[in-house]
Design an enzyme around this catalytic site. Structure first.
Site, PDB file in Angstrom:
ATOM      1  N   GLU A 256       0.589  -1.181   0.242  1.00  0.00           N
ATOM      2  CA  GLU A 256      -0.219   0.109  -0.172  1.00  0.00           C
ATOM      3  C   GLU A 256       1.550   1.561  -0.172  1.00  0.00           C
ATOM      4  OE1 GLU A 256      -3.376  -0.181   0.058  1.00  0.00           O
ATOM      5  OE2 GLU A 256      -3.323  -2.654   0.364  1.00  0.00           O
ATOM      6  N   CYS A 295      -3.448   8.138   4.231  1.00  0.00           N
ATOM      7  CA  CYS A 295      -3.257   7.548   2.189  1.00  0.00           C
ATOM      8  C   CYS A 295      -4.393   7.727   1.480  1.00  0.00           C
ATOM      9  CB  CYS A 295      -2.986   6.367   2.738  1.00  0.00           C
ATOM     10  SG  CYS A 295      -4.177   5.260   3.238  1.00  0.00           S
TER      11      CYS A 295
END
Ligand code: NAP
Length: 515
Positions: A256, A295
């Site tokens: 990620e 994020c």
């Protein structure tokens, strides 16, 4: 100053070096020290693979779900201490700490419930049996069995709690032991949670380990049946991808990385429409929650050309009300970034965006409440605008990991989609409008380049879960630049921790396996 011990080989072990000091990003004070020097990582990993994994694999999915519920209970009981650590080490206001701490407890609870749907089994079926012979006597069926390795998590600084448990819940439910290496700057909360869970004795020895400090040697200690889940920057991700553990030993990896997420207000609305209001509220909220250190935060906000000025004005008004500073002061809505290094990185990003974008809301106009600007890692919400999204580059390429976003006008939905795609694959895009057919068409158009598309119309205004909130029921991850990973998504998350194998056999053998 307290040195936080690591937990490895079922024991608490302190590093033998000087390690790193963790600081309060608002007050600048020193808090605790972490150090991983001199740890016997291969022995610790072997302990997890043998003792921890064997004990977990003895249990059924239902029993492992009960472990998750027991972990959630331990965390719930110690919640107040976690909030204090988050304020001190991450500089977050209460609501932002909740996203990390209560988000983790909710995720564990969700997987505890999902476990009961898997019942008293120790492996999973993947589809039905298919006949391989004309008379049907010889068949093939696919099975998912827990991998016989450990799961190493290398995590980012922004979610020391949720970042651990959103990964650990599906790993432990799968019967796979966990070793977590939190980002150094905010490692305290992760370490404390592991300590509470280990001390409570709810997990078998070797099921949960923590290494705080340097990442040196962690990847070298991985073996082929281990899995590695990384969250962090694209640069570190590239280093990890080329490490021999991944390149030669085929350690399965989930990545990620950073992401230029977007929000689009579809045509057909005006500045008085409920959809316009929902869009403005969400963009401002996403910029300021956790001081933009999410994020999934909206980095690029796209509006029809005719609404560019009205949106800029509405966002400006909202952002102007954001009080920034010491999270201990009740009037403060947005706390600080996690470190001086992050403050510098965000300032550099703002300077880069200034080269091609116009400043629509200047973060520097926000005075700090109860905080010394020379010490506190605080930065005010900063909104940029670019009139020509096609000519712009930095806005589509540079993720500024703070309370920073850019407003971009578009001519048509096709144009908006082409600008969104300049992000090269993102975690999430959100759409705002009131025409279900247009929203549906745009959502499916964006689905190939996003892990999640969040569609908001006035009818879901009060029930929607928020652009940036990662719900355990939905997938988290994204293709391309976002790292190509997949996490959560309910039981889909278990795939990463299982190996799929086809067993070809006669129907009696397959019937025995079907139990
Ligand atoms: P980072 O520097 O890449 O650090 C991430 C983690 O990797 C930390 O635990 C770090 O440890 C460790 N690390 C550093 N160098 C390493 C190496 N050579 N080998 C193995 N591990 C290494 O990233 P960051 O700056 O902390 O994180 C911010 C980034 O994370 C942002 O770009 C953000 O978009 C991304 N992020 C993505 C998601 C998502 O779910 N997609 C979520 C959160 C954040 P140390 O701390 O000890 O250096």
């Amino acid at each position: 100053m307290m040195l936080l011990p690591n937990h490895l080989s079922g024991r608490w072990t302190s590093g033998t070096g000087t390690g790193s000091v963790l600081r309060d990003p608002v007050l600048g004070t020193e808090l605790v020290r972490v150090d991983a020097t001199g740890l016997d990582l291969p022995a610790g990993f072997a302990f997890a693979r043998t003792q921890g994994a064997a004990a977990l694999r003895e249990l059924t999915y239902r029993a492992r779900g009960e472990l998750l519920a027991a972990i959630a209970k331990v965390l719930q009981a110690n919640r107040d201490a976690y909030y204090e650590i988050a304020t001190a080490n991450s500089g977050t206001v209460k609501g932002d700490s909740a996203v990390d701490i209560d988000g983790a407890i909710y995720t564990l609870g969700t997987y505890a419930k999902l476990a009961s749907t898997l019942g008293d089994r120790k492996y999973l079926f993947d589809g039905d049996a298919t006949s391989l012979a004309k008379d049907g006597t010889f068949q093939s069926r696919h099975f998912l069995v827990p991998t016989r390795g450990l799961a190493l998590f290398i995590n980012a600084f922004n979610f020391p709690s949720w970042g651990l448990w959103e990964k650990a819940a599906p790993a432990l439910l799968s019967g796979v032991p966990v070793v977590v290496k939190p980002a150094t700057s905010t490692a305290w909360l992760t370490q404390r949670m592991v300590k509470d869970v280990v001390d409570a004795g709810v997990l078998p020895a070797g099921a949960l380990s923590v290494v705080c400090g340097s990442s040196a040697g962690l990847l070298d200690a991985l073996e082929p049946f281990d899995v590695l889940s990384f969250t962090g920057s694209a640069e570190t991700a590239a280093t990890i991808r080329s490490h021999p553990a991944v390149a030669q030993r085929s350690v399965r990896t989930n990545i990620e990385a950073d992401s230029l997420n977007s929000a689009i207000l579809l045509p057909g609305e005006d500045a008085t429409s409920p959809a316009f209001d929902l869009f403005v509220k969400e963009v401002a909220r996403e910029m300021t929650v956790k001081a933009g250190q999410k994020c999934t935060a909206i980095r690029r906000a796209f509006v029809p050309e005719s609404l560019y000025d009205a949106t800029a004005a509405a966002l400006n008004a909202r952002l102007g009300k954001t009080t920034v500073g010491n999270p201990r002061n009740e009037t403060v809505r947005m706390g600080s970034l996690v470190s001086r290094a992050q403050l510098q990185s965000v300032r550099d990003g703002i300077a880069a965006l200034r080269q091609e974008a116009q400043l629509l809301h200047d973060g520097d106009t926000h005075g700090l409440v109860d905080a010394d600007p020379g010490v506190a890692c605080c930065v005010g919400p900063t909104l940029f605008g670019v009139r020509d999204g096609d000519a712009a580059h930095i806005v589509h390429e540079r993720e500024v990991f703070g309370p920073v976003a850019t407003l971009v006008p578009f001519r048509s939905v096709e144009h908006a989609v082409s600008l969104v795609r300049r992000g090269q694959g993102s975690l999430v895009s959100s759409l705002y409008g009131s025409d279900p057919a247009a929203l549906a068409d745009t959502a499916i158009e964006l689905a190939d380049s996003h892990g999640r598309v969040h569609v908001i119309s006035p009818d879901v205004a009060s029930s929607q879960t928020g652009h940036g909130n990662v719900m355990p029921q939905s997938m988290h991850g994204g293709p391309g630049r976002a790292g190509g990973g997949e996490e959560l998504g309910g039981l889909r998350a278990l795939n990463f921790y299982h190996r799929r194998a086809a067993i070809q056999a006669g129907s009696a053998v397959l019937a025995a396996l079907a139990g």
